[in-house]
Scaffold this motif. Sequence first.
Motif, PDB file in Angstrom:
ATOM      1  N   THR A  46       7.981  12.425  -2.916  1.00  0.00           N
ATOM      2  CA  THR A  46       7.306  11.527  -1.967  1.00  0.00           C
ATOM      3  C   THR A  46       6.099  10.843  -2.616  1.00  0.00           C
ATOM      4  O   THR A  46       6.002   9.610  -2.640  1.00  0.00           O
ATOM      5  CB  THR A  46       6.828  12.312  -0.724  1.00  0.00           C
ATOM      6  N   ASN A  47       5.187  11.644  -3.147  1.00  0.00           N
ATOM      7  CA  ASN A  47       3.879  11.105  -3.538  1.00  0.00           C
ATOM      8  C   ASN A  47       3.930  10.259  -4.810  1.00  0.00           C
ATOM      9  O   ASN A  47       3.145   9.322  -4.969  1.00  0.00           O
ATOM     10  CB  ASN A  47       2.888  12.253  -3.761  1.00  0.00           C
ATOM     11  N   PHE A  48       4.826  10.623  -5.709  1.00  0.00           N
ATOM     12  CA  PHE A  48       4.869   9.916  -6.996  1.00  0.00           C
ATOM     13  C   PHE A  48       6.133   9.056  -7.125  1.00  0.00           C
ATOM     14  O   PHE A  48       6.072   7.833  -7.149  1.00  0.00           O
ATOM     15  CB  PHE A  48       4.772  10.917  -8.146  1.00  0.00           C
ATOM     16  N   THR A  49       7.291   9.704  -7.141  1.00  0.00           N
ATOM     17  CA  THR A  49       8.529   8.940  -7.329  1.00  0.00           C
ATOM     18  C   THR A  49       8.734   7.969  -6.166  1.00  0.00           C
ATOM     19  O   THR A  49       9.208   6.852  -6.363  1.00  0.00           O
ATOM     20  CB  THR A  49       9.744   9.882  -7.456  1.00  0.00           C
ATOM     21  N   VAL A  91       0.863  -1.177   0.000  1.00  0.00           N
ATOM     22  CA  VAL A  91       0.000   0.000   0.000  1.00  0.00           C
ATOM     23  C   VAL A  91       0.908   1.237   0.000  1.00  0.00           C
ATOM     24  O   VAL A  91       1.582   1.522   0.990  1.00  0.00           O
ATOM     25  CB  VAL A  91      -0.950   0.027   1.210  1.00  0.00           C
ATOM     26  N   ASN A  92       0.946   1.920  -1.133  1.00  0.00           N
ATOM     27  CA  ASN A  92       1.728   3.157  -1.262  1.00  0.00           C
ATOM     28  C   ASN A  92       0.899   4.298  -0.690  1.00  0.00           C
ATOM     29  O   ASN A  92       0.163   4.982  -1.396  1.00  0.00           O
ATOM     30  CB  ASN A  92       2.072   3.409  -2.732  1.00  0.00           C
ATOM     31  N   ASN A  93       1.053   4.464   0.623  1.00  0.00           N
ATOM     32  CA  ASN A  93       0.211   5.425   1.350  1.00  0.00           C
ATOM     33  C   ASN A  93       0.952   6.706   1.723  1.00  0.00           C
ATOM     34  O   ASN A  93       0.328   7.761   1.862  1.00  0.00           O
ATOM     35  CB  ASN A  93      -0.310   4.736   2.623  1.00  0.00           C
ATOM     36  N   ALA A  94       2.287   6.627   1.880  1.00  0.00           N
ATOM     37  CA  ALA A  94       3.051   7.799   2.339  1.00  0.00           C
ATOM     38  C   ALA A  94       2.762   8.987   1.434  1.00  0.00           C
ATOM     39  O   ALA A  94       2.811   8.863   0.205  1.00  0.00           O
ATOM     40  CB  ALA A  94       4.550   7.491   2.334  1.00  0.00           C
ATOM     41  N   GLY A  95       2.476  10.114   2.034  1.00  0.00           N
ATOM     42  CA  GLY A  95       2.157  11.283   1.220  1.00  0.00           C
ATOM     43  C   GLY A  95       2.380  12.577   1.970  1.00  0.00           C
ATOM     44  O   GLY A  95       2.353  12.611   3.202  1.00  0.00           O
TER      45      GLY A  95
END
Length: 235
Positions: free
Chosen positions: A112-115, A85-89
Amino acid sequence: MRNNTPRTALVTGGARGIGVEMCRQLADKGLRVLIGARRPQAAEETCRAIGPAALPLTLDVTSAQSVTEAVREAGQLTGGIDVLVNNAGVSLDGELRPPYVDEDVLRATLDTNFTGAWRVTQAVVPGMVEAGYGRVVNITSSYGSLALMDSGRHPAYRISKTALNALTRMLAAELSGTGVLVNAADPGWTRSGMGGPSAPRGPEVGADTPVWLATLPEGSETTGGLFADRKPLPW
Ligand SMILES: NC(=O)c1ccc[n+]([C@@H]2O[C@H](COP(=O)([O-])OP(=O)(O)OC[C@H]3O[C@@H](n4cnc5c(N)ncnc54)[C@H](OP(=O)(O)O)[C@@H]3O)[C@@H](O)[C@H]2O)c1
């Protein structure tokens, strides 16, 4: 289950906000959960709150070295990651509008959000393909939907989520037939550090759609979609 052991999920940014609730709900569903967090102490505290199914994992998604080390450690601890789960934002724009966005803010937001999400995905997905099973859930936002892009508020944040939506579709197409399902989820405006105290949703509601996508059953063909409240959202 894999070889009679529970599936393992990694939630990035899992020690704060909606991420904590995603970890709790995944643990309640019987998964082992790696709490990915920049601050080891925060990860350990969250693990204590969730119980023995939760394991701490130091992870800064903006650092290639941190991602490599974390995925290696995850392999040693659990045998491999089945669910990511790519949650960090982050949301750094404040009230800046597109003509005035600071380039450093744009770069940091994308990193952070994309790369960051892409970085972790690249480190994890090959193991999923090898295992013939995987669930990748990218936490995006209705703010990233081109169909709903009707104002210039939070431009760097929005574009980072639009890019993450695009990555979701490309990855899903590329991984078709491998057993790895890739989807994007919008938690909705949710009380958290980012959402603030006035948001109408509690974290348990915000976490529901991501957790649903993270635990899609064997044989599911749901991939390459963007969902909110378990329903498709326009791209
Ligand atoms: N809340 C909402 O209304 C809302 C709506 C739509 C989408 N979302 C999305 O939902 C996700 C979770 O947001 P939230 O509301 O729970 O926000 P939050 O309370 O601010 O939590 C953000 C999380 O991301 C982590 N993080 C930030 N940079 C990181 C990095 N470089 N490496 C690892 N972790 C990092 C933070 O860790 P630290 O503790 O180390 O800072 C924290 O755990 C985000 O992707 C956000 O864009 C939220």
